[in-house]
Motif scaffolding. Sequence first.
Motif, PDB file in Angstrom:
ATOM      1  N   CYS A 224      32.795  40.836  38.724  1.00 33.29           N
ATOM      2  CA  CYS A 224      32.507  40.843  37.280  1.00 33.29           C
ATOM      3  C   CYS A 224      33.617  40.220  36.452  1.00 33.29           C
ATOM      4  O   CYS A 224      33.608  40.326  35.218  1.00 33.29           O
ATOM      5  CB  CYS A 224      32.264  42.273  36.795  1.00 33.29           C
ATOM      6  N   SER A 225      34.608  39.598  37.096  1.00 36.03           N
ATOM      7  CA  SER A 225      35.710  38.925  36.390  1.00 36.03           C
ATOM      8  C   SER A 225      36.485  39.885  35.507  1.00 36.03           C
ATOM      9  O   SER A 225      36.868  39.550  34.389  1.00 36.03           O
ATOM     10  CB  SER A 225      35.182  37.750  35.547  1.00 36.03           C
ATOM     11  N   HIS A 226      36.723  41.097  35.999  1.00 36.31           N
ATOM     12  CA  HIS A 226      37.507  42.056  35.238  1.00 36.31           C
ATOM     13  C   HIS A 226      38.943  41.562  35.075  1.00 36.31           C
ATOM     14  O   HIS A 226      39.485  40.917  35.952  1.00 36.31           O
ATOM     15  CB  HIS A 226      37.554  43.413  35.959  1.00 36.31           C
ATOM     16  N   SER A 227      39.540  41.900  33.979  1.00 33.73           N
ATOM     17  CA  SER A 227      40.952  41.615  33.777  1.00 33.73           C
ATOM     18  C   SER A 227      41.785  42.730  34.393  1.00 33.73           C
ATOM     19  O   SER A 227      41.274  43.788  34.767  1.00 33.73           O
ATOM     20  CB  SER A 227      41.259  41.475  32.290  1.00 33.73           C
ATOM     21  N   THR A 228      43.096  42.492  34.465  1.00 32.65           N
ATOM     22  CA  THR A 228      43.987  43.478  35.066  1.00 32.65           C
ATOM     23  C   THR A 228      43.964  44.781  34.274  1.00 32.65           C
ATOM     24  O   THR A 228      44.038  44.788  33.054  1.00 32.65           O
ATOM     25  CB  THR A 228      45.417  42.925  35.113  1.00 32.65           C
ATOM     26  N   LEU A 229      43.881  45.884  34.973  1.00 33.40           N
ATOM     27  CA  LEU A 229      43.835  47.194  34.322  1.00 33.40           C
ATOM     28  C   LEU A 229      45.243  47.690  33.985  1.00 33.40           C
ATOM     29  O   LEU A 229      46.220  47.330  34.631  1.00 33.40           O
ATOM     30  CB  LEU A 229      43.143  48.198  35.238  1.00 33.40           C
ATOM     31  N   THR A 230      45.322  48.544  32.989  1.00 33.62           N
ATOM     32  CA  THR A 230      46.588  49.166  32.633  1.00 33.62           C
ATOM     33  C   THR A 230      46.605  50.606  33.123  1.00 33.62           C
ATOM     34  O   THR A 230      45.575  51.198  33.433  1.00 33.62           O
ATOM     35  CB  THR A 230      46.792  49.149  31.106  1.00 33.62           C
ATOM     36  N   LEU A 248      31.294  53.290  45.032  1.00 36.83           N
ATOM     37  CA  LEU A 248      32.073  52.483  44.096  1.00 36.83           C
ATOM     38  C   LEU A 248      32.375  51.132  44.740  1.00 36.83           C
ATOM     39  O   LEU A 248      33.010  51.061  45.801  1.00 36.83           O
ATOM     40  CB  LEU A 248      33.378  53.193  43.729  1.00 36.83           C
ATOM     41  N   ASP A 249      31.915  50.053  44.086  1.00 39.31           N
ATOM     42  CA  ASP A 249      32.159  48.699  44.566  1.00 39.31           C
ATOM     43  C   ASP A 249      32.821  47.897  43.454  1.00 39.31           C
ATOM     44  O   ASP A 249      32.205  47.583  42.443  1.00 39.31           O
ATOM     45  CB  ASP A 249      30.835  48.039  44.984  1.00 39.31           C
ATOM     46  N   LEU A 250      34.107  47.596  43.633  1.00 45.00           N
ATOM     47  CA  LEU A 250      34.867  46.770  42.683  1.00 45.00           C
ATOM     48  C   LEU A 250      35.309  45.463  43.328  1.00 45.00           C
ATOM     49  O   LEU A 250      36.226  44.797  42.843  1.00 45.00           O
ATOM     50  CB  LEU A 250      36.111  47.537  42.203  1.00 45.00           C
ATOM     51  N   SER A 251      34.671  45.054  44.398  1.00 47.28           N
ATOM     52  CA  SER A 251      35.112  43.893  45.165  1.00 47.28           C
ATOM     53  C   SER A 251      34.940  42.590  44.396  1.00 47.28           C
ATOM     54  O   SER A 251      34.189  42.502  43.435  1.00 47.28           O
ATOM     55  CB  SER A 251      34.328  43.827  46.487  1.00 47.28           C
ATOM     56  N   TYR A 252      35.699  41.585  44.853  1.00 45.38           N
ATOM     57  CA  TYR A 252      35.643  40.223  44.308  1.00 45.38           C
ATOM     58  C   TYR A 252      35.985  40.170  42.823  1.00 45.38           C
ATOM     59  O   TYR A 252      35.512  39.302  42.107  1.00 45.38           O
ATOM     60  CB  TYR A 252      34.271  39.589  44.569  1.00 45.38           C
ATOM     61  N   ASN A 253      36.820  41.087  42.372  1.00 48.61           N
ATOM     62  CA  ASN A 253      37.419  41.007  41.041  1.00 48.61           C
ATOM     63  C   ASN A 253      38.882  40.607  41.249  1.00 48.61           C
ATOM     64  O   ASN A 253      39.768  41.451  41.326  1.00 48.61           O
ATOM     65  CB  ASN A 253      37.301  42.341  40.302  1.00 48.61           C
ATOM     66  N   TYR A 254      39.102  39.313  41.381  1.00 49.37           N
ATOM     67  CA  TYR A 254      40.395  38.800  41.816  1.00 49.37           C
ATOM     68  C   TYR A 254      41.530  39.168  40.867  1.00 49.37           C
ATOM     69  O   TYR A 254      42.674  39.279  41.279  1.00 49.37           O
ATOM     70  CB  TYR A 254      40.321  37.279  41.956  1.00 49.37           C
ATOM     71  N   ASP A 255      41.230  39.362  39.571  1.00 55.38           N
ATOM     72  CA  ASP A 255      42.272  39.620  38.593  1.00 55.38           C
ATOM     73  C   ASP A 255      42.655  41.088  38.484  1.00 55.38           C
ATOM     74  O   ASP A 255      43.533  41.436  37.686  1.00 55.38           O
ATOM     75  CB  ASP A 255      41.835  39.117  37.208  1.00 55.38           C
ATOM     76  N   LEU A 256      42.010  41.942  39.250  1.00 56.81           N
ATOM     77  CA  LEU A 256      42.381  43.353  39.176  1.00 56.81           C
ATOM     78  C   LEU A 256      43.784  43.606  39.730  1.00 56.81           C
ATOM     79  O   LEU A 256      44.479  44.511  39.311  1.00 56.81           O
ATOM     80  CB  LEU A 256      41.373  44.213  39.943  1.00 56.81           C
ATOM     81  N   ARG A 278      38.768  41.594  48.372  1.00 55.24           N
ATOM     82  CA  ARG A 278      39.198  40.473  47.532  1.00 55.24           C
ATOM     83  C   ARG A 278      39.848  40.919  46.225  1.00 55.24           C
ATOM     84  O   ARG A 278      39.883  40.168  45.267  1.00 55.24           O
ATOM     85  CB  ARG A 278      38.024  39.534  47.228  1.00 55.24           C
ATOM     86  N   VAL A 279      40.339  42.155  46.185  1.00 57.88           N
ATOM     87  CA  VAL A 279      41.190  42.605  45.093  1.00 57.88           C
ATOM     88  C   VAL A 279      42.617  42.587  45.623  1.00 57.88           C
ATOM     89  O   VAL A 279      42.879  43.091  46.722  1.00 57.88           O
ATOM     90  CB  VAL A 279      40.800  44.025  44.625  1.00 57.88           C
ATOM     91  N   ASN A 280      43.524  42.004  44.882  1.00 55.37           N
ATOM     92  CA  ASN A 280      44.896  41.847  45.367  1.00 55.37           C
ATOM     93  C   ASN A 280      45.622  43.186  45.357  1.00 55.37           C
ATOM     94  O   ASN A 280      45.972  43.710  44.302  1.00 55.37           O
ATOM     95  CB  ASN A 280      45.639  40.843  44.483  1.00 55.37           C
TER      96      ASN A 280
END
Length: 1005
Positions: A224-230, A248-256, A278-280
């Motif tokens: 979903c192209s999420h931005s980095t969380l705080t 819970l599936d948050l995969s392929y949000n590279y910017d997390l 694919r989350v760093n």
Amino acid sequence: MRACYLPFLLLLGVLLSCNATKLGFSFDLRDSKVRCIEEEQQALLQFKQHLVDHFHWLSSWASDEDCCKWEGIKCNDRTGHVVMLDLRADWWYGEPATKFLEGEISSSLLGLQYLTYLDLSYNNFSGKPFPNFIGSLVMLQYLNLSTTYIAGAIPQQLGNLSKLISLDLSQNYDLTEAHNLDWLIHLSSLTYLDLSWVNLSQVVNWPNKVMMLHSLIHLSLRGCSHSTLTTPQLLSINASTSSQLLFLDLSYNYDLKEVHNLDWLIHLSSLTYLDMSRVNLSQVVNWPNKVMVLPSLIHLRLRGCSLSTTTPQLLSINASSSSQLLFLDLSNNYFTCSIFHWLFNSTTSLVDLRLGYINGLQCSIPDAFGSLNSLQTLNLIGNQLVSGIPRSFWNLCSLDSLYLSNNRLSGNLYEFMSNASGCLVGSLREFEIWNNRFTGPLPESIGNLSNLETLDVSNNSLTGVIYEAHISNLIKLKVLSLGLNSLILRFGYNWVPPFQLDVIYLSSCRLGSAFPKWLQSQKNYTVLDISDAGISNIIPAWFQDFPPKLFSLIMSNNQLHGNLPNFSSSKLDELAFIDLSTNLFDGSIPHFPSNVSSLDLSNNRFSGPISFLFELNTLMLLEYLNLSNNTLSGELPDCWTYIRDLVVLNLANNNFYGKIPNSMGSLVSIQLLHLSNNGLVGKIPTSLKKCSELITIYLEANNLSGTIPPWIGDSLPNLVILNLRSNQFYGSLPLSLCHLSHIQILDLSLNKIEGTIPECIYNLTAMFHTMDTVSSAIYTNNPGVSYEDYASLLWKGREFVFKNSLGLVKMIDLSNNKLHGEIPEGITNLTELIALNLSRNNLSGLITQKIGLLKNLQILDLSRNQLYGEIPMSISNLSFLSHLDLSANNLSGKIPTGTQIQSLDASIFLGNPKLCGSPLPNKCIDDLHPSYINTQGDKNQNVQENDDDGFITKGFYVAATVGFIGGFWGVCFMIVLNIRYIMKRLISNVQMMLQVVAALCMLTL
């Protein structure tokens, strides 16, 4: 693996059973006594009018029928109101569609105010905006618009659906969330939410928006192209708001990225499924203790998270903390073999283990794998594992799928299969070891694996003979992949296999000279590859009766001959791929089915025209057409408009004549155009400027004429290869060619081009950057179908062919033209050039001193021009130079010394009478006066000292020689003048004496 999903199936059943009454529809298929409401029936008919039904799926929707009995419709069995509209299309990626709809979602559905269930997923409403009116269907409890290709913003009106229990808008890549998910607040009953691949990049603090849904059980926000969380956002997830979340599936949000060290996971105590692939997570400290201690977790996927760890971190997890885990995927990370020690100590209940493509697994497969008694799937594909397969695997009584492909495993398979008598014999269903280093024969004991469906041992070094006994007992076999080995298949002529194969891959296996008759019994295969199999026969008539799902037929590199049968009536799957290249087929090319997307008939003996290929628009789906290296003739058909999706067109090395048709400009998707070595005439049609996707143009060896079109440099920005060699082009080089920033091969040789080489040639960016702007493979839309391109360089009549390294070839060939003027110094900026050929022109001037900057040159030809002056010393810096030709110019002076140059043949300097030095036989002046060279120690010490001072130079010797000659002849000249003066005076004195004597004589008389 099936056991991994059992809890989710049970959960789905509970949800459906609990909500069936609330949703207001019944699954009772008995005829209802209540008829459909007339107004709702008309609303459905209006909805149908806005749809395109290719498969006549809605044929039951007739105005005189009860709509409650229509396909996809359910009514309330008491009121007759339509409560369910289920038109979920029947297809999946890679599978042929059997029913789907196109068009648009009509607002006539507002007539169904009692609708509680709406599913239009997997239909194609391409580019249509989100149907905002759906927010007015306030009774909806189930809404699924997944993969419908709708676009635009999600409307806030969805917040009106307060009774919604399940919402799925996933896989609509052009759908965006512009209202910060504020509409979610009102969906208090929501248990299932899937917004995967919907653009949520503008949403601020999304965890608070979704986690406040107290009933939420399933949450998927994949890609979903999420931005980095705080930190505050993640810590806002507390036990009270998320205690029910199971999935819970948050995969392929590279910017997390770090996701705050995963500490927030501790609040998700009910979580059973977690996917953060694919989350760093590279900066997460001691990640195993953060994810593996969740008490209910049974499915964990952390694929490609840049994870690494040490042995103490792994060993800190004990068996009790992860005893529930059934599915674990840690593929595409950075682990060492210590990962195995942890697995055997803490995850004994695993059913599915995936450790593929891990950088660091450089060891043998431990025998301890035999202790994972519950294991059903083991995937170790794509690592660097060595040695053989442990025999302990035979003790894995539940093992269903074993994937060990693409490693460095070796040894003889007899070592593994000699004791094929354990539990594994009855359980193993898929066995894949392709692309390893196994040697020796395939043991007959492979036939003991009675449940085997997939046998893939391709691309090893196996040898020996495969008999019927090897596979006769494998009655469930679906995939037989033995290709790229040195195996011989020796089956009886009338043998009928006991199985029906889906995939037959026997490339490079020896099948015998006759066409394999056992294939006649196979009715279900989708892939057949019998290329390079030594077959030298005709294609039997029965073979053209293909299975209906065949999409890949490869029989290249054999000696098949005769005429091809007419395949037009054959039933092939959509986007079928046919490769019959490099055989001995002759006659005309037959008709092929309309759904062929890739057709390769190159390197055969086909003859005649090809216009019939485009009759009745039969090849509208064609993306790849290669008919090169045949004897086809006639004019090129002017009907390319009907195959606008063509990506590769190769008609080279045939006997086509006439002009290039204007309709080729309709090929707006074409990347490679190869028409070389034919008899084509006329100009390059202007219509080709529309083909802006072109990467390569090969038109060499024709009779094309006219000037080189300036639009090539302006309208074809992606052009990498332009080959117009050996034609009749004239005029000057257009300056717009300097705009080709991606060009790597520019060959305009053997034409009649005049004028000068443009100064702007230094703008050819790809020739001075270390980059590969083209791959030898050009891919089509058909998965797995590609064209391996090649390019040739001519050097003294010899052809150098580049294929696998094509992307690294950077060359300019302007030879055999009428170019004049000097070679622009800017050409030395193209430092990645490997070949530069400017020979056989009228170029003049000096060879630039900067020629040594072309440090990668392997080929340099400046012969047969009017270049003069000395050869620059810097040319000896070209350490890769293997082909040099400077012959037939007006060069002078000494040939520079250098290891490369002196090792070349003397012929490369011939035709320059003023050149001297090795490797030419004529010596230079300094070679003729060894006394000037210090070879005798102290005897020539003064000369050496002068050399050191830079005084005694080559110019000094020349000046001294000229002075000596001038002085000598000057003295001689003076002597001649003095002799002449003396003789004149002597003659004058003699005359005077004679006059005196005469006068005295007269006086005496």
